[in-house]
Scaffold this motif. Structure first.
Motif, mmCIF file in Angstrom:
data_model
loop_
_atom_site.group_PDB
_atom_site.id
_atom_site.type_symbol
_atom_site.label_atom_id
_atom_site.label_comp_id
_atom_site.label_asym_id
_atom_site.label_seq_id
_atom_site.Cartn_x
_atom_site.Cartn_y
_atom_site.Cartn_z
ATOM 1 N N ALA A 62 -5.364 -2.807 -12.492
ATOM 2 C CA ALA A 62 -6.071 -3.559 -13.393
ATOM 3 C C ALA A 62 -5.197 -4.051 -14.585
ATOM 4 C CB ALA A 62 -7.423 -3.569 -13.733
ATOM 5 N N LEU A 63 -4.498 -3.128 -15.630
ATOM 6 C CA LEU A 63 -4.170 -2.692 -16.364
ATOM 7 C C LEU A 63 -2.414 -3.435 -16.378
ATOM 8 C CD1 LEU A 63 -3.645 -1.546 -19.726
ATOM 9 C CD2 LEU A 63 -2.948 0.008 -18.539
ATOM 10 N N ASN A 105 -14.779 -7.757 -25.382
ATOM 11 C CA ASN A 105 -14.254 -7.815 -24.006
ATOM 12 C C ASN A 105 -13.547 -6.469 -24.748
ATOM 13 O OD1 ASN A 105 -14.375 -9.478 -21.897
ATOM 14 N ND2 ASN A 105 -12.764 -11.344 -23.651
ATOM 15 N N LEU A 106 -13.493 -6.147 -25.744
ATOM 16 C CA LEU A 106 -12.619 -4.883 -26.534
ATOM 17 C C LEU A 106 -13.748 -3.514 -25.947
ATOM 18 C CD1 LEU A 106 -11.053 -6.114 -29.623
ATOM 19 C CD2 LEU A 106 -9.929 -5.671 -27.538
ATOM 20 N N MET A 142 -12.534 -4.211 -17.137
ATOM 21 C CA MET A 142 -13.320 -4.924 -18.022
ATOM 22 C C MET A 142 -15.023 -4.480 -17.279
ATOM 23 S SD MET A 142 -11.854 -6.434 -20.553
ATOM 24 C CE MET A 142 -10.553 -6.923 -21.439
ATOM 25 N N HIS A 143 -15.199 -4.323 -16.302
ATOM 26 C CA HIS A 143 -15.917 -4.257 -15.412
ATOM 27 C C HIS A 143 -15.698 -3.234 -13.900
ATOM 28 C CE1 HIS A 143 -14.204 -7.782 -13.589
ATOM 29 N NE2 HIS A 143 -13.343 -6.709 -12.200
ATOM 30 N N PRO A 157 -20.339 -5.414 -16.411
ATOM 31 C CA PRO A 157 -19.185 -4.889 -17.641
ATOM 32 C C PRO A 157 -18.962 -3.407 -16.962
ATOM 33 C CG PRO A 157 -21.167 -6.589 -18.074
ATOM 34 C CD PRO A 157 -21.086 -6.557 -16.741
ATOM 35 N N ASN A 158 -18.220 -3.209 -18.308
ATOM 36 C CA ASN A 158 -17.931 -1.422 -18.478
ATOM 37 C C ASN A 158 -18.257 -0.995 -19.606
ATOM 38 O OD1 ASN A 158 -16.225 -1.118 -16.466
ATOM 39 N ND2 ASN A 158 -14.330 -1.428 -17.320
ATOM 40 N N GLY A 159 -18.889 -1.450 -20.712
ATOM 41 C CA GLY A 159 -20.071 -1.744 -22.410
ATOM 42 C C GLY A 159 -21.467 -1.742 -21.458
#
Length: 274
Positions: A62-63, A105-106, A142-143, A157-159
């Motif tokens: 993904a990165l 997003n960050l 992000m997810h 979402p990862n957050g």
């Protein structure tokens, strides 16, 4: 405030004045995105060959995809005549709206790094998080994608994952399966325990160690309840659960063990109070 019509007019003038640059930028985007897709596929194949860590591989993939696409966009902007400094100024000029969008997003990106470092779960784990349960299929920047038991894909979402409780059912190799079986007050307690012990002892997926636990739990309203706790391999949890539920009911019926059912007592009082 921005004058939208003025911005659109200036953009149109700029594009018409730089037709070769526009064509070149479009070609860069088309070729660059295809080339980046090929590079990402090559990176993925290499990682799958030399590195068996599926979670790390998914994140690096993904990165790499994000970094390569961003580089292509920067290069296309240069071909169009927009330098990196100007490009960043344009991004900054978008104002608060982009700032707020990037904030989330960050946060998700930072949470993705935290997931990668601390590994609360890995690819292939069955987890419960964000109100959903499923098998982890992908961990993106992000997810994270889950595949639910009924074959739905859930994107979280990862957050949200980092900031909420995560239950990982795949970390430990064994799990305990808990039951409560109720019988009527007319049932023979010793006979009930004998039946439960027999079912548990004869089930091939129930582990002998830790030892199964079978005891009378309570004498409640209208029923006597037994607690049964057995251990098995995590992968066999639901097989054990449904097997024992079915076998206990069948054995109770075969041995005429009365099952509890709702009852209502009615008292008739005559006019003399008798």
């Amino acid at each position: 405030m921005f004058n939208v019509e003025e911005i659109l007019e200036r953009t149109k003038d700029f594009l018409f004045a730089n037709v070769p640059g526009v064509i070149g930028a479009i070609l860069v985007l088309i070729i660059g995105f295809k080339l980046s897709k090929w590079i990402v596929r090559a990176i993925e194949n290499s990682m799958n060959k030399y590195n068996k860590d599926a979670t790390l591989n998914s994140f690096i993939k993904a990165l790499s995809r994000f970094s390569l696409k961003f580089a292509v966009v920067i290069f296309a902007a240069n071909v169009l005549g927009i330098g990196i400094d100007t490009f960043l100024v344009i991004l900054g000029a978008a104002g608060l709206a982009i700032g707020l969008a990037l904030k989330d997003n960050l946060s998700n990106l930072a949470s993705g790094v935290i997931i990668l470092l601390f590994r609360p779960f890995n690819i292939g784990d069955f987890i419960e998080a964000g109100g959903y349960s499923g098998t982890v299929k992908e961990i993106q920047l992000m997810h994270t994608k889950l595949n639910t038991p009924d074959n739905k894909v859930v994107v979280i979402p990862n957050g949200a994952l980092v900031n909420e409780k995560i239950i990982n059912f795949s970390v430990e190799k064994t799990r305990r399966v808990d039951f409560k079986f109720s019988v009527g007050y007319g049932a023979d307690i010793k006979k009930v325990k004998e039946i439960l012990n027999s079912i548990v002892d004869n089930h091939p997926l129930v582990l002998k160690d830790p030892k199964p636990f079978i005891r009378l739990f309570e004498s409640g309203e209208g029923a006597i309840t037994f607690t049964v706790r057995v251990w098995g391999e995590a992968a066999n949890y639901w097989t054990i659960y449904y097997d024992l539920q079915e076998e206990v009911r069948l054995k109770f019926d075969e041995n005429n063990i009365n099952l509890p059912f709702p009852q209502m007592g009615v008292h008739l009082i005559n006019k003399n109070g008798g």
